[in-house]
Scaffold this motif. Structure first.
Motif, PDB file in Angstrom:
ATOM      1  N   GLY A 165       1.454  12.390   7.566  1.00 51.24           N
ATOM      2  CA  GLY A 165       2.674  12.874   8.208  1.00 51.24           C
ATOM      3  C   GLY A 165       3.953  12.413   7.540  1.00 51.24           C
ATOM      4  O   GLY A 165       5.046  12.757   7.986  1.00 51.24           O
ATOM      5  N   GLY A 166       3.861  11.619   6.481  1.00 47.53           N
ATOM      6  CA  GLY A 166       5.051  11.111   5.810  1.00 47.53           C
ATOM      7  C   GLY A 166       4.882   9.656   5.431  1.00 47.53           C
ATOM      8  O   GLY A 166       3.969   9.301   4.699  1.00 47.53           O
ATOM      9  N   LEU A 167       5.768   8.793   5.949  1.00 46.45           N
ATOM     10  CA  LEU A 167       5.732   7.371   5.632  1.00 46.45           C
ATOM     11  C   LEU A 167       5.613   6.544   6.908  1.00 46.45           C
ATOM     12  O   LEU A 167       6.189   6.889   7.943  1.00 46.45           O
ATOM     13  N   GLN A 168       4.874   5.455   6.824  1.00 43.22           N
ATOM     14  CA  GLN A 168       4.696   4.543   7.958  1.00 43.22           C
ATOM     15  C   GLN A 168       4.981   3.129   7.463  1.00 43.22           C
ATOM     16  O   GLN A 168       4.436   2.699   6.453  1.00 43.22           O
ATOM     17  N   THR A 169       5.847   2.404   8.161  1.00 44.75           N
ATOM     18  CA  THR A 169       6.169   1.032   7.786  1.00 44.75           C
ATOM     19  C   THR A 169       5.536   0.076   8.781  1.00 44.75           C
ATOM     20  O   THR A 169       5.711   0.221   9.993  1.00 44.75           O
ATOM     21  N   ILE A 170       4.776  -0.887   8.263  1.00 46.76           N
ATOM     22  CA  ILE A 170       4.088  -1.844   9.120  1.00 46.76           C
ATOM     23  C   ILE A 170       4.366  -3.264   8.640  1.00 46.76           C
ATOM     24  O   ILE A 170       4.750  -3.482   7.493  1.00 46.76           O
ATOM     25  N   ARG A 171       4.202  -4.216   9.542  1.00 46.96           N
ATOM     26  CA  ARG A 171       4.322  -5.627   9.199  1.00 46.96           C
ATOM     27  C   ARG A 171       2.943  -6.258   9.390  1.00 46.96           C
ATOM     28  O   ARG A 171       2.335  -6.113  10.458  1.00 46.96           O
ATOM     29  N   VAL A 172       2.441  -6.925   8.356  1.00 48.08           N
ATOM     30  CA  VAL A 172       1.130  -7.564   8.433  1.00 48.08           C
ATOM     31  C   VAL A 172       1.277  -9.049   8.168  1.00 48.08           C
ATOM     32  O   VAL A 172       2.092  -9.477   7.340  1.00 48.08           O
ATOM     33  N   LYS A 173       0.489  -9.837   8.873  1.00 44.26           N
ATOM     34  CA  LYS A 173       0.532 -11.281   8.712  1.00 44.26           C
ATOM     35  C   LYS A 173      -0.242 -11.668   7.457  1.00 44.26           C
ATOM     36  O   LYS A 173      -1.303 -11.134   7.172  1.00 44.26           O
ATOM     37  N   MET A 174       0.317 -12.603   6.704  1.00 44.79           N
ATOM     38  CA  MET A 174      -0.357 -13.098   5.507  1.00 44.79           C
ATOM     39  C   MET A 174      -1.233 -14.300   5.864  1.00 44.79           C
ATOM     40  O   MET A 174      -0.925 -15.011   6.816  1.00 44.79           O
ATOM     41  N   PRO A 175      -2.341 -14.492   5.103  1.00 47.99           N
ATOM     42  CA  PRO A 175      -2.770 -13.756   3.903  1.00 47.99           C
ATOM     43  C   PRO A 175      -3.229 -12.343   4.237  1.00 47.99           C
ATOM     44  O   PRO A 175      -3.742 -12.099   5.341  1.00 47.99           O
ATOM     45  N   THR A 176      -3.048 -11.448   3.290  1.00 46.61           N
ATOM     46  CA  THR A 176      -3.355 -10.043   3.552  1.00 46.61           C
ATOM     47  C   THR A 176      -3.841  -9.349   2.285  1.00 46.61           C
ATOM     48  O   THR A 176      -3.668  -9.847   1.172  1.00 46.61           O
ATOM     49  N   ILE A 177      -4.418  -8.170   2.491  1.00 43.76           N
ATOM     50  CA  ILE A 177      -4.867  -7.303   1.397  1.00 43.76           C
ATOM     51  C   ILE A 177      -3.948  -6.084   1.382  1.00 43.76           C
ATOM     52  O   ILE A 177      -3.779  -5.420   2.407  1.00 43.76           O
TER      53      ILE A 177
END
Length: 252
Positions: A165-177
Motif C-alpha cells: 500500500g505504500g510505505l510503513q514506518t515502524i520502531r523496533v527494539k534493538m538488537p534487531t534484524i
C-alpha cells in the motif's frame, strides 16, 4: 555498537543465466560472480551508519564456498572492518538453504554479540527471502523487513518499510534484524587504495562443523528450466482492431 552484515556470492546481475542442458541446475562455468545486490546495499548502509558515528564496527560474513573470500574482500574494500567466512560447501553449485544459514548466523551472533544485523531482503539466485525472518525467530529478536530507510534512535531502530500500500514506518527494539530493499541507498564503488587496504584487513575462516550445524539440504531440485520465450508482437491497423483482438484473447 557492532553491526553484522551477511553477504552472498551470486552470479553477477548483468550476466545472462544459462541453464544446464540436462536441467540439473544453472551453469556456473566461467561465469562472473559478484556480491548479491541487496547485500551490497546492506553493506553500504552499515558503513554509512559507521561514518555517521552511530556504529563502531562493521563485520561482514559469508557462508558458502571458499571463493566467497572475494565477496568478503569487496565488503572490506567498501569499508567493513573485518570478515568471517564459513566454508560450508566445496561445490559452487551447492546452495546452502536459508534455515542452515540462519542457524550458522545465530551461532556467530552468539559469539560476536552484535547490536544489529543488516541483510539483503533476498538473494537474486534463489529469491527465497527467508533467512532474515528465520534468524529473527531463532534469536527471538525483533525484525524489520524490506527497509527503504533506517535510523538508529537510542535503543531502537526506526525503519521505513516498502509495503503493497505504500510505505510503513515502524520502531523496533534493538538488537534487531533489518532486511533491506533496493531504494535504501546506492552502494559506493570500492576505490583502488581501499581494495589494497582490504587485503590486510582480518578475514577469519571457519567451517560449519566448527559451530555444530547440520547443513544437509532439506530440499531437492527436481528440474531447472528457462522461462518461456516471449511471443512476437502483432501490428494492428486501428484501435478497433486492437480492441477486437483483445476481446478474442479474453484480455478485456
Amino acid at each position: 555498537m557492532k553491526i553484522l552484515v551477511p553477504v552472498k556470492r551470486v552470479i553477477d546481475y548483468n550476466v545472462k543465466v544459462r541453464v544446464k542442458a540436462d536441467g540439473s541446475g544453472v551453469d556456473l562455468a566461467n561465469v562472473k560472480m559478484s556480491m548479491n545486490p541487496f547485500d551490497e546495499i546492506a553493506v553500504e548502509e552499515a558503513i554509512r551508519l559507521k561514518e555517521a558515528g552511530t556504529v563502531d564496527e562493521v563485520i561482514a560474513i559469508s557462508i558458502g564456498v571458499k571463493q566467497s573470500q572475494e565477496t568478503l574482500r569487496t565488503a572490506l574494500a567498501m569499508g567493513a572492518d573485518r570478515a568471517i567466512l564459513i566454508v560450508a560447501a566445496d561445490d559452487v553449485h551447492q546452495d546452502i538453504e536459508p534455515l542452515a544459514v540462519a542457524k550458522l548466523l545465530k551461532a556467530v551472533i552468539d559469539e560476536e554479540k552484535p547490536d544489529l544485523v543488516i541483510a539483503g531482503k533476498q538473494a537474486i539466485d534463489n529469491d527465497m527471502n527467508a533467512t532474515g525472518q528465520m534468524l529473527s525467530a531463532l534469536l527471538n529478536w525483533s525484525q524489520a523487513t524490506f527497509a527503504s530507510e533506517v535510523k538508529i534512535e537510542g535503543e531502537s531502530a526506526v525503519v521505513t518499510r516498502e509495503v503493497d500500500g505504500g510505505l510503513q514506518t515502524i520502531r523496533v527494539k534493538m538488537p534487531t534484524i533489518v532486511t533491506v530493499d533496493l531504494r535504501l541507498n546506492e552502494p559506493r564503488y570500492a576505490s583502488l587504495p581501499n581494495i589494497m587496504k582490504a587485503k590486510k584487513k582480518p578475514l577469519e575462516e571457519k567451517t560449519a562443523a566448527d559451530y555444530g550445524v547440520d547443513i544437509t539440504p532439506r530440499l531437492e531440485v527436481l528440474k531447472t528450466t528457462e522461462p518461456e520465450a516471449r511471443k512476437a508482437g502483432e501490428m494492428v491497423a486501428s484501435v478497433d482492431e486492437l480492441v477486437a483482438k483483445l476481446k478474442e484473447a479474453g484480455a478485456v
